[in-house]
Design a protein around this motif. Sequence first.
Motif, mmCIF file in Angstrom:
data_model
loop_
_atom_site.group_PDB
_atom_site.id
_atom_site.type_symbol
_atom_site.label_atom_id
_atom_site.label_comp_id
_atom_site.label_asym_id
_atom_site.label_seq_id
_atom_site.Cartn_x
_atom_site.Cartn_y
_atom_site.Cartn_z
ATOM 1 N N GLU A 313 -4.251 -2.429 -12.076
ATOM 2 C CA GLU A 313 -4.937 -2.314 -10.768
ATOM 3 C C GLU A 313 -3.878 -2.654 -9.531
ATOM 4 O OE1 GLU A 313 -7.877 -5.565 -8.733
ATOM 5 O OE2 GLU A 313 -8.780 -4.610 -10.689
ATOM 6 N N GLN A 314 -2.802 -3.494 -9.990
ATOM 7 C CA GLN A 314 -1.541 -3.611 -9.091
ATOM 8 C C GLN A 314 -0.943 -2.343 -9.087
ATOM 9 O OE1 GLN A 314 0.516 -6.863 -11.080
ATOM 10 N NE2 GLN A 314 -0.305 -8.305 -9.841
ATOM 11 N N THR A 317 -2.538 0.104 -6.947
ATOM 12 C CA THR A 317 -2.580 -0.231 -5.610
ATOM 13 C C THR A 317 -1.431 0.403 -4.710
ATOM 14 O OG1 THR A 317 -3.676 -2.442 -6.064
ATOM 15 C CG2 THR A 317 -2.860 -2.079 -3.697
ATOM 16 N N SER A 320 -1.395 4.083 -4.768
ATOM 17 C CA SER A 320 -2.331 4.849 -4.029
ATOM 18 C C SER A 320 -1.622 4.858 -2.735
ATOM 19 C CB SER A 320 -3.693 4.214 -3.968
ATOM 20 O OG SER A 320 -3.506 2.933 -3.417
#
Lengths: 465, 258
Positions: A313-314, A317, A320
């Motif tokens: 997820e990190q 982020t 993206s």
Amino acid sequence: MKWIDILSQSLQNLLRRKLRSLLTMLGVVIGTAAIVVTMSLGAGAEKAQMEALESTTNLKLVQVYPFYGYDTSATGQRRVTKITDSVIRDIRAMDGVSAVTPMVNVWFGGSFALSTGKYENSYAQLLAVYPEDFAKIKKLKSGRYFSGSTDRMEFIMSEIAMLDFRDPKKEYEWVDYYSILDAGGELPLPDINWLGANYKLILRWEDYSQAEPPNYEPEITEKEFKARMVGVMPADLNDWQFSYYTVCNLNWLKKIYKENKSWFKEMGFEMESYDNVYVLADTVEDVEEIIDQLNDYGLQYSSPLEMVAIMKEQIATVQSFLGFIGAISMLVAALSIANTMMMSIYERTREIGVMKVLGCRLSNIRMMFLMEAAYIGVFGGGLGLIASYSLSYALNNVQWIQEIVASFMSGSAIFETGGSSTSVISPQLALGTWAGVVAVSVLSGLYPAYRAMRLSSLAAIRNAD
Amino acid sequence: MEEAAAREPVITLKNLTKIYTIGSEKLRALDGVDLEIYPGEFACIIGRSGSGKSTLLNMMAGLEKPSKGSIRIAGKQLERMSEAQLVQFRLNNVGFVFQSFNLFAMHTALDNVAMPLMYKGVGKMTRTSRARKMLTAVGLKTHMNHKPTQMSGGQQQRVGIARALVTQPKILFADEPTGNLDFNTSREILRLIRDICHERNTTLIMVTHDPEMAQYADRVVRLLDGHVIENTVNEHPAEIPGGVQAAQDDTVRDEDEE
């Protein structure tokens, strides 16, 4: 018109304005490379982190606990507060489960002693597991797994735990096993015929409850069991589940527990249910499904995959954000494609009109312009991929570039890759971006192509030049 | 037999009207034109600038929609067709020769002539051989691989004629085909265009402001302010002066120009 003619006409039109086409394509090249390289940095970081995690953790393991804590009557969540053998059987039946064993950490009010010859191990911690499941979870360095027999105690240890066998007559000498293993050295194990020797396990309890002053002599009881060491686990500092324990067969423990139940209970050791269960998934992909099943069943769990998810997820982020910057440059490229196409249409108004007068189908005209835009995407995207792979190679192999990147990335812990590839371009990333770029190019050509189709053919026959 | 065919007109215009609205002004470019043209005829539409002759030609070629009235060409009602159908109609029935040639500058004469066949979906081999034959027929056998910029105006218009006729249309429209050419070349081109249409029994409809052209046509249609003021049949059209053969190319001037 035949397809081959449409394709060749579009290509000719593109080549007619070489410089302009080239500049437009350059925009696409930069856009493509910006997306691919930024995404590849994220992929590189993810790969490095996964490698680091996989080297220390078995991602297929899920740790299961009884349902503690909060009241769930409001949500209707099932709760299993005691893990018994029947619960173990249910878990074993779940999809994707390869092995399951309780991790019974035997502790006493008393003490252990495991000894052979002159050597004694008074720090032994007993961990009981199901033999077949243990064989699937943990690899041995030498020896064999448990035989399954419960006639006598069999145990397996890692070299770290084996260091605890000492000669009590000699002075205590602490071994810095961490530094030795970290440096890749061999541990100075005592001179024992490990797998051949006879061992004794002594469980000793000093009961002070009846002790009287002035001497407070406890009542001492001891149980002695014959034991054999059957296997050796590799010394693995990261393996906090097994490396520090004396691992034995849970079925044997159950047998002696049954035979000495009251004695064990007196000492405070009960084995009515399990506090800690290990589940091994068939594959890493199965872990998620197992977690869902455990949740529905009413158990609590923890899995290294949760850590992986947080890590991913990190990275996503950051990725993206970087990809967004790449996408902006692609957007600029798309606008430039549309602009180039519009210019080309205005220049060729007369020509397009003549084409219509000569009987060129409207759909063919539109298709020719769409193909022109598609060519820009195909060639620009292709060149962009070549640029991306070159850049990626430089990022991974050229020292001074790596240093620059490192200085930019410092403080961003997730991009510290510890020496492995910084930039990883997967075929999916490359082909996906290429396809996306072609799609964007065609989209940018859509309106110009429509305009070309709608142009009045009258413009062609107006005689004013 | 020819008589029977001749009696059925290839083009029938009824009450053809075109009104342009410019601001609040209404301009009647064509005002109730009735006209019949028969197969194989060489019809010359003559009029001054602004007489509506180009509008008439555009409508017959399906490039403009009439405000009122009907256009029947080769058995089809043009005013009811969509743009896509009109394109298809042109491809199959109509050839067009422009005043300013309108050749594709990047392509050779051969490719220019083959272009309509390509639009039709004819394969490369076939269309090249048909274009070659057509270029030979207009006297450009030696200029197949020249680009428009390497040819004189007369040669370019020959390419234009070859391109218009390569699809073997029933009707050839020519909008001031000699408008950009000098006097002698004009006559050569006119003779070429007339002879070749006559040979193929192609109906030729030519728009011009040049009164001289009228004497060479089978039918003369004179327009003034959107009305037909004359529609006469020339039983014995005059010969086009100049002692050279149509197919003989004497307009080779490219070496001089370059």
